[in-house]
Motif scaffolding. Structure first.
Motif, mmCIF file in Angstrom:
data_model
loop_
_atom_site.group_PDB
_atom_site.id
_atom_site.type_symbol
_atom_site.label_atom_id
_atom_site.label_comp_id
_atom_site.label_asym_id
_atom_site.label_seq_id
_atom_site.Cartn_x
_atom_site.Cartn_y
_atom_site.Cartn_z
ATOM 1 N N VAL A 5 0.893 -1.351 -0.016
ATOM 2 C CA VAL A 5 -0.083 -0.058 -0.083
ATOM 3 C C VAL A 5 0.836 1.365 -0.010
ATOM 4 C CG1 VAL A 5 -1.782 1.289 1.092
ATOM 5 C CG2 VAL A 5 -1.818 -1.452 0.956
ATOM 6 N N ALA A 6 1.846 1.165 0.679
ATOM 7 C CA ALA A 6 2.873 2.286 0.830
ATOM 8 C C ALA A 6 3.388 2.570 -0.731
ATOM 9 C CB ALA A 6 3.961 2.294 1.697
ATOM 10 N N GLU A 7 3.809 1.666 -1.343
ATOM 11 C CA GLU A 7 4.532 1.724 -2.595
ATOM 12 C C GLU A 7 3.254 2.364 -3.565
ATOM 13 O OE1 GLU A 7 6.020 -1.920 -3.900
ATOM 14 O OE2 GLU A 7 7.345 -2.152 -2.384
ATOM 15 N N GLN A 8 1.893 1.791 -3.484
ATOM 16 C CA GLN A 8 0.727 2.515 -4.206
ATOM 17 C C GLN A 8 0.740 3.796 -3.948
ATOM 18 O OE1 GLN A 8 -0.682 1.030 -6.787
ATOM 19 N NE2 GLN A 8 -2.172 2.241 -7.072
ATOM 20 N N ALA A 9 0.772 4.430 -2.779
ATOM 21 C CA ALA A 9 0.788 5.873 -2.273
ATOM 22 C C ALA A 9 1.788 6.445 -3.072
ATOM 23 C CB ALA A 9 0.665 5.889 -0.893
ATOM 24 N N LEU A 10 3.155 5.882 -2.887
ATOM 25 C CA LEU A 10 4.131 6.567 -3.817
ATOM 26 C C LEU A 10 3.873 6.762 -5.267
ATOM 27 C CD1 LEU A 10 7.024 7.807 -3.252
ATOM 28 C CD2 LEU A 10 7.828 5.609 -3.446
ATOM 29 N N ALA A 11 3.450 5.788 -5.525
ATOM 30 C CA ALA A 11 3.202 5.653 -7.250
ATOM 31 C C ALA A 11 2.199 6.709 -7.564
ATOM 32 C CB ALA A 11 2.731 4.396 -7.579
ATOM 33 N N GLY B 42 1.851 4.081 7.020
ATOM 34 C CA GLY B 42 2.216 5.590 7.126
ATOM 35 C C GLY B 42 3.613 5.626 7.380
ATOM 36 N N LEU B 43 4.156 4.732 8.057
ATOM 37 C CA LEU B 43 5.529 4.863 8.498
ATOM 38 C C LEU B 43 6.381 4.379 7.358
ATOM 39 C CD1 LEU B 43 5.787 4.126 12.292
ATOM 40 C CD2 LEU B 43 5.973 6.242 11.228
ATOM 41 N N ARG B 44 5.894 3.498 6.632
ATOM 42 C CA ARG B 44 6.424 2.780 5.461
ATOM 43 C C ARG B 44 6.753 3.980 4.475
ATOM 44 N NH1 ARG B 44 8.483 -2.719 4.515
ATOM 45 N NH2 ARG B 44 9.126 -2.615 2.398
ATOM 46 N N PHE B 45 5.484 4.457 4.213
ATOM 47 C CA PHE B 45 5.690 5.805 3.082
ATOM 48 C C PHE B 45 6.345 6.830 3.615
ATOM 49 C CE2 PHE B 45 3.787 9.638 1.522
ATOM 50 C CZ PHE B 45 3.656 9.256 0.149
#
Length: 322
Positions: free
Chosen positions: A105-111, A156-159
């Motif tokens: 999910v964090a990677e999707q948010a960054l994308a 959130g912390l991963r992002f």
């Protein structure tokens, strides 16, 4: 008919690694995208001791249809589709696979953030249409800008770690977060709205934060802010966000979740160039599929073991309901 206790899965499958842990149970699937009525009917027919929630949700009617039910385990992190009050009243545990899909999910948010800042989708279409916009296009550089995170759990912390690696200043709001890393500065929401160049949502949906992103909060943001949502659609007042994008108050919105899912058609976002949309697939990767399945099954089995449920289907579990 099997004499094993039943685990009902609100979906069509589980990862083989997760299924292997349930060899002492009968696993029953509802099929893809079941309705509430489908789940109630399956619960009544099979009287499961546990329900693993992949799609749709579990309401009080479902719980009443399954007297043996002791645990509802979410195949993911968000439990807003489960009536937790009704579960508590019946002594049914509710668990979630917290962190199992954090990386995905964090990677999707960054994308989505990068797509919004760099016009990836629009430029791709222009190139395929035969255009070369190098002389006229200006992208947005994220390094040195501030990203505001609402929710500082595992996702959130991963992002935040990825945003920090890109040279962004990371601020965040989460009243429950403790021992934050040095690269995350805790702020209140007023500060977040005021200072963020981009906002990314990573919190659960609750009655208190429904419509958190609305006309009033968007008006307090910087002009040209980017909004990213990989959490729950109900966090955003969709007509208010559309109005803010059309006015230019919001530069772009990258959304992976919506108030009604599957997304209605037609939808007010359809055909709007200021929106990058994906069908709530942030956590849908091959790795997350395995991780969430394993976590959901392990959570289920842990509750059943703690409540002494080793009985066959239809038998009364040893643990009494509260």
């Amino acid at each position: 008919m099997s004499s094993k206790p039943v685990i009902l899965v609100t979906g069509a499958d589980l990862a083989p690694q997760a299924l292997a842990l349930l060899e002492d149970h009968e696993v029953v699937y509802t099929g893809k995208t079941p309705t509430q009525a489908d789940i109630v009917a399956m619960a009544r027919a099979h009287n499961p001791v546990g329900i693993i929630v992949r799609y749709s949700g579990v309401n009080a009617e479902t719980m009443n249809a399954a007297p043996a039910l002791r645990v509802i385990s979410k195949h993911g992190s968000g439990t807003d589709t489960i009536d937790k009050t009704a579960a508590a009243e019946r002594g049914i545990a509710v668990t979630a696979a917290v962190g199992a899909n954090a990386a995905a999910v964090a990677e999707q948010a960054l994308a989505l953030l990068l797509a919004c800042a760099k016009s990836v989708v629009q430029l791709n279409q222009r190139m395929h249409d035969g255009h070369w916009d190098k002389a006229t296009h200006k992208g947005l550089e994220l390094g040195g800008r501030t990203v505001g995170l609402v929710g500082l759990g595992a996702i959130g912390l991963r992002f935040a770690k990825m945003a920090d690696a890109m040279g962004m200043r990371v601020i965040g709001f989460d009243p429950f977060a403790k021992n934050l890393p040095e690269h995350v500065t805790a702020v209140d929401l007023d500060t977040l709205w005021r200072e963020a160049d981009a906002i990314s949502l990573h919190c659960p949906l609750t009655p208190e934060n429904k419509g958190l992103i609305n006309a009033q909060t968007l008006a307090r943001c910087k002009p040209g802010v980017i909004v990213v949502n990989t959490a729950r659609g109900g966090l955003i007042d969709e007509p208010a966000l559309l109005a803010a994008v059309l006015s230019g108050q919001v530069r772009m919105a990258g959304l992976d979740s919506f108030c009604i899912e599957p997304m209605s058609h037609p939808h007010i976002f359809h055909g709007q160039p200021g929106f990058i949309l994906s069908p709530h697939i942030g956590g849908v990767t091959s790795d997350a599929y395995v991780n969430m399945g394993l976590a959901a099954v392990k959570n289920t089995l842990a509750v059943l073991a703690a409540t002494g449920v080793t009985t066959a289907r239809g038998a009364t579990p040893s643990a009494a309901r509260v």
